[in-house]
Write a protein that holds these residues in place. Structure first.
Motif, mmCIF file in Angstrom:
data_model
loop_
_atom_site.group_PDB
_atom_site.id
_atom_site.type_symbol
_atom_site.label_atom_id
_atom_site.label_comp_id
_atom_site.label_asym_id
_atom_site.label_seq_id
_atom_site.Cartn_x
_atom_site.Cartn_y
_atom_site.Cartn_z
ATOM 1 N N UNK A 43 0.876 -1.161 0.000
ATOM 2 C CA UNK A 43 0.000 0.000 0.000
ATOM 3 C C UNK A 43 0.917 1.214 0.000
ATOM 4 N N UNK A 44 0.814 2.009 -1.046
ATOM 5 C CA UNK A 44 1.714 3.144 -1.247
ATOM 6 C C UNK A 44 0.935 4.441 -1.037
ATOM 7 N N UNK A 45 1.552 5.397 -0.359
ATOM 8 C CA UNK A 45 0.934 6.702 -0.165
ATOM 9 C C UNK A 45 0.753 7.346 -1.538
ATOM 10 N N UNK A 46 -0.481 7.743 -1.880
ATOM 11 C CA UNK A 46 -0.742 8.315 -3.211
ATOM 12 C C UNK A 46 0.182 9.488 -3.541
ATOM 13 N N UNK A 47 0.691 9.469 -4.776
ATOM 14 C CA UNK A 47 1.551 10.541 -5.254
ATOM 15 C C UNK A 47 2.983 10.473 -4.763
ATOM 16 N N UNK A 48 3.342 9.398 -4.068
ATOM 17 C CA UNK A 48 4.711 9.250 -3.544
ATOM 18 C C UNK A 48 5.229 7.854 -3.874
ATOM 19 N N UNK A 104 1.808 0.881 4.039
ATOM 20 C CA UNK A 104 1.603 -0.348 4.795
ATOM 21 C C UNK A 104 1.928 -1.536 3.904
ATOM 22 N N UNK A 105 2.294 -2.621 4.547
ATOM 23 C CA UNK A 105 2.436 -3.909 3.872
ATOM 24 C C UNK A 105 1.502 -4.869 4.593
ATOM 25 N N UNK A 106 0.744 -5.623 3.828
ATOM 26 C CA UNK A 106 -0.132 -6.651 4.384
ATOM 27 C C UNK A 106 0.151 -7.959 3.658
ATOM 28 N N UNK A 107 -0.140 -9.050 4.327
ATOM 29 C CA UNK A 107 0.129 -10.340 3.711
ATOM 30 C C UNK A 107 -0.768 -11.412 4.294
ATOM 31 N N UNK A 144 7.890 -13.022 6.871
ATOM 32 C CA UNK A 144 6.889 -12.095 6.337
ATOM 33 C C UNK A 144 6.512 -11.056 7.401
ATOM 34 N N UNK A 145 6.306 -11.498 8.620
ATOM 35 C CA UNK A 145 5.944 -10.599 9.712
ATOM 36 C C UNK A 145 7.068 -9.603 9.996
ATOM 37 N N UNK A 146 8.290 -10.083 10.045
ATOM 38 C CA UNK A 146 9.442 -9.224 10.289
ATOM 39 C C UNK A 146 9.645 -8.239 9.137
ATOM 40 N N UNK A 147 9.358 -8.696 7.916
ATOM 41 C CA UNK A 147 9.453 -7.815 6.752
ATOM 42 C C UNK A 147 8.490 -6.638 6.906
ATOM 43 N N UNK A 148 7.246 -6.921 7.275
ATOM 44 C CA UNK A 148 6.238 -5.876 7.456
ATOM 45 C C UNK A 148 6.708 -4.863 8.487
ATOM 46 N N UNK A 149 7.202 -5.353 9.591
ATOM 47 C CA UNK A 149 7.658 -4.488 10.679
ATOM 48 C C UNK A 149 8.745 -3.520 10.194
ATOM 49 N N UNK A 150 9.616 -4.016 9.299
ATOM 50 C CA UNK A 150 10.727 -3.220 8.809
ATOM 51 C C UNK A 150 10.311 -2.278 7.679
ATOM 52 N N UNK A 151 9.339 -2.674 6.847
ATOM 53 C CA UNK A 151 9.057 -1.987 5.580
ATOM 54 C C UNK A 151 8.174 -0.756 5.685
ATOM 55 N N UNK A 152 7.220 -0.760 6.597
ATOM 56 C CA UNK A 152 6.268 0.351 6.670
ATOM 57 C C UNK A 152 6.987 1.685 6.810
ATOM 58 N N UNK A 153 6.618 2.634 5.934
ATOM 59 C CA UNK A 153 7.168 3.974 5.994
ATOM 60 C C UNK A 153 8.410 4.212 5.152
ATOM 61 N N UNK A 154 8.973 3.169 4.561
ATOM 62 C CA UNK A 154 10.163 3.332 3.728
ATOM 63 C C UNK A 154 9.768 3.732 2.314
ATOM 64 N N UNK A 200 13.383 0.335 0.403
ATOM 65 C CA UNK A 200 12.912 -1.028 0.603
ATOM 66 C C UNK A 200 13.673 -1.989 -0.291
ATOM 67 N N UNK A 201 13.887 -1.611 -1.550
ATOM 68 C CA UNK A 201 14.647 -2.463 -2.458
ATOM 69 C C UNK A 201 16.075 -2.670 -1.950
ATOM 70 N N UNK A 202 16.675 -1.616 -1.410
ATOM 71 C CA UNK A 202 18.028 -1.737 -0.853
ATOM 72 C C UNK A 202 18.050 -2.767 0.272
#
Length: 150
Positions: free
Chosen positions: A50-55, A60-63, A75-85, A90-92
């Motif tokens: 889920x990407x903030x529109x226009x950015x 959020x990441x959901x799975x 998957x759970x640890x990924x979500x915890x790390x990814x939100x807001x990046x 995130x690719x890095x």
């Protein structure tokens, strides 16, 4: 703290995330979704970005998925790390995680970049389990590519 005590803490964190996963449950409005299967063991993960529109910021990441404790905790640890990046950030992190997973235990994951997901570093010593740990990360990489292509 001894090595065995530290390993026990790592195992407990992995088990905790597999029992009480963060971001579990798909939510309408995703910018991209990717479903990945590990044919070796049957683990499955469907991951949504889920990407903030226009950015390019991951709001959020959901799975959803099923499989072994490693794939579900990852998957759970990924979500915890990814939100807001941002997606480049995130690719890095996906690239850093992949490098550690392919190292067969010779590279310690960067905790500053990966947060608690760095505890999965020990999985890299078990080649058959690397795909389990990578499942959500590969799904995210595919979802990032979908967002970029749109």
């Amino acid at each position: 703290m001894t090595s065995s005590e530290l390993q026990g803490l790592y195992q407990e964190l992995i088990l905790d995330h597999s029992r009480r996963p963060h971001g579990y449950g798909l939510v309408p409005g995703a910018a991209a979704q990717s479903h990945q299967v590990n044919p070796t063991c049957g683990d499955e993960v469907t991951l949504e970005l889920h990407v903030t529109p226009g950015t390019d910021t991951v709001e959020h990441v959901h799975w959803e998925g099923h499989g072994c404790a490693i794939s579900q905790a990852s998957a759970s640890l990924f979500v915890e790390m990814a939100d807001g990046l941002s997606m480049p950030e995130l690719q890095q992190r996906i690239d850093v995680f992949r490098t550690a997973m392919r190292s067969r235990g010779t590279i310690e994951p960067d905790e500053d970049l990966l947060g608690d997901a760095a505890v999965l570093g020990g999985v890299s010593r078990y080649i058959a389990r690397v795909k389990c740990a990578m499942l959500a990360w590969v799904a995210a990489e595919h979802a990032i590519a979908q967002v970029k292509a749109a």
